[in-house]
Design a protein around this motif. Structure first.
Motif, PDB file in Angstrom:
ATOM      1  N   GLU A 279     -37.771  18.823  -3.864  1.00  0.00           N
ATOM      2  CA  GLU A 279     -36.815  19.868  -4.205  1.00  0.00           C
ATOM      3  C   GLU A 279     -35.908  19.463  -5.367  1.00  0.00           C
ATOM      4  O   GLU A 279     -35.578  18.284  -5.530  1.00  0.00           O
ATOM      5  N   THR A 280     -35.510  20.463  -6.171  1.00  0.00           N
ATOM      6  CA  THR A 280     -34.722  20.189  -7.381  1.00  0.00           C
ATOM      7  C   THR A 280     -33.427  21.001  -7.440  1.00  0.00           C
ATOM      8  O   THR A 280     -32.852  21.166  -8.512  1.00  0.00           O
ATOM      9  N   HIS A 281     -32.946  21.507  -6.301  1.00  0.00           N
ATOM     10  CA  HIS A 281     -31.700  22.276  -6.306  1.00  0.00           C
ATOM     11  C   HIS A 281     -30.537  21.406  -6.779  1.00  0.00           C
ATOM     12  O   HIS A 281     -30.493  20.195  -6.506  1.00  0.00           O
ATOM     13  N   LEU A 282     -29.570  22.022  -7.455  1.00  0.00           N
ATOM     14  CA  LEU A 282     -28.363  21.300  -7.853  1.00  0.00           C
ATOM     15  C   LEU A 282     -27.577  20.864  -6.628  1.00  0.00           C
ATOM     16  O   LEU A 282     -26.992  19.781  -6.593  1.00  0.00           O
TER      17      LEU A 282
ATOM     18  N   GLY B  27     -43.223  17.831   4.840  1.00  0.00           N
ATOM     19  CA  GLY B  27     -41.859  17.797   4.332  1.00  0.00           C
ATOM     20  C   GLY B  27     -41.718  17.359   2.897  1.00  0.00           C
ATOM     21  O   GLY B  27     -40.610  17.291   2.374  1.00  0.00           O
ATOM     22  N   ARG B  28     -42.832  17.075   2.218  1.00  0.00           N
ATOM     23  CA  ARG B  28     -42.728  16.632   0.827  1.00  0.00           C
ATOM     24  C   ARG B  28     -42.281  17.755  -0.095  1.00  0.00           C
ATOM     25  O   ARG B  28     -41.366  17.598  -0.896  1.00  0.00           O
ATOM     26  N   SER B  29     -42.929  18.914  -0.018  1.00  0.00           N
ATOM     27  CA  SER B  29     -42.552  20.049  -0.857  1.00  0.00           C
ATOM     28  C   SER B  29     -42.185  21.233   0.021  1.00  0.00           C
ATOM     29  O   SER B  29     -42.674  21.359   1.152  1.00  0.00           O
ATOM     30  N   TRP B  30     -41.325  22.114  -0.524  1.00  0.00           N
ATOM     31  CA  TRP B  30     -40.761  23.207   0.261  1.00  0.00           C
ATOM     32  C   TRP B  30     -40.774  24.503  -0.538  1.00  0.00           C
ATOM     33  O   TRP B  30     -40.616  24.493  -1.766  1.00  0.00           O
ATOM     34  N   THR B  31     -40.935  25.609   0.180  1.00  0.00           N
ATOM     35  CA  THR B  31     -40.846  26.942  -0.414  1.00  0.00           C
ATOM     36  C   THR B  31     -39.627  27.649   0.158  1.00  0.00           C
ATOM     37  O   THR B  31     -39.488  27.777   1.380  1.00  0.00           O
ATOM     38  N   ASP B  32     -38.737  28.090  -0.718  1.00  0.00           N
ATOM     39  CA  ASP B  32     -37.515  28.765  -0.287  1.00  0.00           C
ATOM     40  C   ASP B  32     -37.786  30.227   0.048  1.00  0.00           C
ATOM     41  O   ASP B  32     -38.574  30.903  -0.614  1.00  0.00           O
ATOM     42  N   HIS B  33     -37.094  30.712   1.084  1.00  0.00           N
ATOM     43  CA  HIS B  33     -37.172  32.122   1.483  1.00  0.00           C
ATOM     44  C   HIS B  33     -35.754  32.617   1.734  1.00  0.00           C
ATOM     45  O   HIS B  33     -35.125  32.235   2.724  1.00  0.00           O
ATOM     46  N   GLU B  34     -35.240  33.456   0.849  1.00  0.00           N
ATOM     47  CA  GLU B  34     -33.901  34.016   1.061  1.00  0.00           C
ATOM     48  C   GLU B  34     -33.951  35.079   2.157  1.00  0.00           C
ATOM     49  O   GLU B  34     -34.860  35.906   2.185  1.00  0.00           O
TER      50      GLU B  34
END
Length: 347
Positions: A115-118, A158-165
């Motif tokens: 993940e790369t979120h600020l 748990g390595r990569s994630w997909t966001d769902h608002e």
């Protein structure tokens, strides 16, 4: 939202002082605990605010895990182990302070996710049943262009994630999925989790893995949610904390449309719930009385029609987990400082 009123919430509650042969202290020297999760009877991980410990002998001894390269002081909030995988969720505000860590070797090593979120804050992490290495976590995140609130899902340990608002205008905090498509999220606002005096209880459901959401209720009132657990597509439980003290356990039999109060407490603040089936599960919490801590453990074997109540003096418990109904672990904070990891002895 429709509510049903129990005849008398406390009438279905049995009280007992916890006995030495009910729960075993596995560790009380690892510092304050935010969670503990076991892969099997021997191998488990205990997570504090900043450190991770691992055991390979059922909790008799613990070793601090050296975190992956580039990981500075973390701020953990939850942990879950399953098969050979584990995910630790928490607060991250740079590439060096991650919001989540993952392991694919039963906790021998942990590394940052992709993940790369600020900034990201994850309150809760759960497995997605029927899919090994699949996880879901609830929280909110910040990026350069926009902010988001909802869940993130992973299918590779748990390595990569997909966001769902989830689109509810408030952070998601707790989640429960019964399949890759069907899940619920409880969120809102609370003084315990935010610098706010507001109380808000929000519940939504997805039937397509988090891509769209149906609001079940959104209430600004004198309580907030502190946990959720669904056993199947219709039967689930919510734990709520009341303004001014006290808690309730609520149950639904129609997928979250209507809820019935099963049991209520005047002082106890319930903090987590784990259901192993539609009949058996645990809820933990506690309360402070001056300088003294009073832990509370609730156990049901009949779907919440009745709850056995165990008091554990000297601790406040904030996490309950287990890989089977006979292997249940609780953790929390200790009255004298530090924390505790406990194991239940099933009869």
């Amino acid at each position: 939202m429709a509510w049903a009123t129990a005849v008398l919430a406390l009438a279905c509650l049995g009280t007992a002082v916890v006995r030495a042969d009910d729960w075993t202290v596995l560790a009380d020297h690892l510092g304050p605990m935010v969670g503990c999760s076991f892969f099997d009877v021997n191998t488990g991980i205990a997570v504090g605010y900043e450190k991770v410990h691992r055991t390979i002998d059922g909790g008799a001894t613990w070793t601090e895990v050296v975190l992956g390269d580039g990981v500075q002081t973390a701020r953990f909030k939850d942990v879950l182990a399953s098969s050979q995988y584990a995910v630790i969720a928490g607060v991250g505000d740079s590439s060096m302070i991650p919001g989540s860590l993952y392991s694919t070797d039963q906790g021998v090593t942990f590394n940052k996710t992709d993940e790369t979120h600020l900034r990201q804050v994850w309150f809760d992490v759960k497995t997605i049943p029927g899919h090994e290495g699949s996880f879901v976590k609830a929280g909110y995140w910040t990026d350069i262009v926009r902010n988001g609130q909802g869940i993130a899902t992973s299918s590779n340990g748990g390595r990569s994630w997909t966001d769902h608002e989830w689109g509810m205008g408030t952070p998601a905090m707790f989640t429960s999925f019964v399949s890759s498509q069907n899940g619920w999220v409880a969120g809102g606002e609370s003084p315990d989790l935010f610098n706010s005096s507001a109380y808000r209880a929000t519940l939504a459901k997805t039937t397509d893995g988090g891509w769209s959401w149906t609001l079940l209720h959104d209430i600004t009132a004198d309580y907030y949610y502190s946990g959720i657990a669904f056993a199947d597509s219709t039967t689930g439980w919510l734990v709520s904390v009341l303004k001014g003290g006290g808690s309730k356990i609520l149950q639904t039999h129609d997928g979250g449309n209507t809820w019935t109060t099963q049991v209520a407490f005047e002082k106890v603040k319930l903090k987590d719930i784990k259901m192993f089936s539609n009949t058996e599960g645990w809820v933990v919490g506690g309360y402070e009385e001056g300088a003294f801590y009073h832990g509370q453990l609730l156990h049901t074997t009949d779907g919440g029609k009745s709850w056995s109540s165990y008091e554990l003096r000297g601790y406040i418990l904030n996490h309950i987990d287990g890989f089977s109904r006979a292997d249940v672990y609780a953790s929390g904070l200790a009255e004298q400082g530090g924390g505790v990891v406990l194991k239940f002895k099933s009869s």
